[in-house]
Structures are given as structure tokens and as C-alpha cells.
Write an enzyme that holds these catalytic residues in place. Structure first.
Site, mmCIF file in Angstrom:
data_model
loop_
_atom_site.group_PDB
_atom_site.id
_atom_site.type_symbol
_atom_site.label_atom_id
_atom_site.label_comp_id
_atom_site.label_asym_id
_atom_site.label_seq_id
_atom_site.Cartn_x
_atom_site.Cartn_y
_atom_site.Cartn_z
ATOM 1 N N ASP A 13 39.022 38.325 39.446
ATOM 2 C CA ASP A 13 38.725 37.406 38.352
ATOM 3 C C ASP A 13 40.066 36.954 37.770
ATOM 4 O O ASP A 13 41.128 37.500 38.122
ATOM 5 C CB ASP A 13 37.873 38.127 37.298
ATOM 6 N N ASP A 15 40.729 35.371 33.939
ATOM 7 C CA ASP A 15 40.934 35.639 32.511
ATOM 8 C C ASP A 15 40.604 37.085 32.160
ATOM 9 O O ASP A 15 39.527 37.589 32.468
ATOM 10 C CB ASP A 15 40.069 34.696 31.666
#
Length: 229
Positions: A13, A15
Site C-alpha cells: 500500500d 499512504d
């Protein structure tokens, strides 16, 4: 020893997992909500983590009953003069660069699968182009027509898996996530997932993850059949 089974490639991922960008979003969100006499709380932030930008804006507007549309809220976030600069300056999370470069040096395919927009990705990567060039593919869910539903649906990870140049089964694709929605998406895609949760996340919500770590500094690649540091 491959304690959790062997994997052949890795998806990250963006953020809150690769980049410490969540505090930037939270601070700008607090500024916007304060204009309407509303308090952007930790609980509100937790509700929107891992969702697409459009979905997260809708969650905030509804949760706080802001007198604006989700689109107006998003525009106010993105027009803040500090937004792009702060994202560009957000540091990498602890252990990230060491792990990613280790995987790259051992020819382990690595990718990014995120709900972030192109604007957000361009901001956080603007001063780290060399680092972000190590990932292929990079899937930004909102920009991909093949992603019909964003996290917690599995589409983002399944589309990312299909874009790898080498083929493997979902169970051989290791996902790193920081949000509950991201973990649920990886599980739905049939992939093992390591959660590195924000300090604000209730540990009781992390039960679906294959493994929960306090930091990527604690990751032991050999436990997933990857070359050790």
C-alpha cells in the site's frame, strides 16, 4: 524457515505504509472541518482510512454532517496551499527503504496498489523518483477502469497481480497494509497480508491479518520464504 508459506512477489500500500502521509491528511482535514464548526476526530479518520478518495470524502461529510458536498470537501482539501508541499515532504516509514531495496536487489517483484489519486502519488513521489522507480506495476485504483470497486473489495490487488510480468498464485503474493479496509481487500483476494497498523487503530480490528507488526523494521523476510537481510 518459511513459517507462513513461501511468496514470490510483494505488493505495498502507499499512504501510511510506505509514506507517513496520514498525519498530513488529518491536519488538512481538521482545518477544513473547523471552518464549519466541526471537529475532525481520530474516530472519523479511522473510518476513512484505506478507502478511495471519493469514498473517504463522503464518509467525512456524512459523519460530521458538513454543509457541503463530498466533491466540495475534496476540492477544499486539495486546494490548501500546504497540501502538495506537505505530501512531498512526508518521510518514508521506518524500515521501508531498507526492505524495498533488499527485495529489488534479490529480484523479488514489488508493486504498489493504492486507493490514492494520481495527484497524491505524484506529490509523495516527486522527491523520491529513484525509490519509486523500483516498483512495477503501480496501481492507483481510481485511475484504473479495471478496478470496479476499491478496497475493501479485492479488485485493486487482483488487477495489480495480473500486471506482474511473472505469474504466480494469489497465495504467493504478499501484501503489506496499514488499514483495516486494505487487509480485508487482501484477504478477499486470497493473499497473505502483513498489517502495520497506525497507532490509532484498535488492535482488535487487526485479526484478519496473517501477521501484525509494529514496524516494517520488524519484518523477517525468511518467514515468508524470501531472502533474509
Amino acid at each position: 524457515m518459511a513459517r507462513y508459506g513461501r511468496v514470490a512477489r510483494v505488493i505495498f500500500d502507499l499512504d501510511g505504509l510506505l509514506v507517513d502521509s496520514e498525519p498530513v491528511y488529518a491536519e488538512i482535514a481538521r482545518k477544513v472541518c473547523k471552518k464549519y464548526g466541526k471537529e475532525y476526530t481520530r474516530e472519523t479518520h479511522m473510518k476513512e482510512m484505506g478507502l478511495s478518495v471519493d469514498e473517504s470524502c463522503q464518509v467525512v461529510v456524512q459523519a460530521l454532517q458538513l454543509p457541503i458536498t463530498p466533491e466540495e470537501y475534496r476540492l477544499q482539501l486539495e486546494s490548501d496551499c500546504e497540501y502538495e508541499r506537505r505530501l512531498a515532504e512526508a518521510p518514508l516509514m521506518p524500515g521501508v527503504e531498507r526492505l524495498v531495496r533488499h527485495l529489488f536487489n534479490h529480484h523479488i517483484p514489488t508493486a504498489i496498489a493504492s486507493s490514492a489519486t494520481r495527484t497524491i502519488f505524484d506529490s509523495v513521489s516527486s522527491k523520491r523518483k529513484d525509490f519509486f522507480s523500483l516498483f512495477h506495476p503501480i496501481i492507483l485504483a481510481g485511475e484504473e477502469p479495471e478496478v470496479k470497486k476499491c478496497k475493501p473489495a479485492p479488485d485493486t490487488f487482483l488487477v495489480c497481480e495480473a500486471r506482474f510480468q511473472t505469474k504466480a498464485e494469489p497465495k504467493e503474493t504478499l501484501v503489506f497494509e496499514d488499514s483495516v479496509a486494505g487487509v480485508e481487500a487482501a484477504v478477499a483476494a486470497g493473499m497473505p497480508v502483513i498489517m502495520v497498523p497506525s497507532k490509532d487503530i484498535d488492535i482488535a480490528l487487526c485479526g484478519k491479518a496473517t501477521l501484525v507488526l509494529n514496524s516494517l523494521q520488524d519484518f523477517r523476510p525468511e518467514e515468508f520464504g524470501l531472502p533474509s537481510f
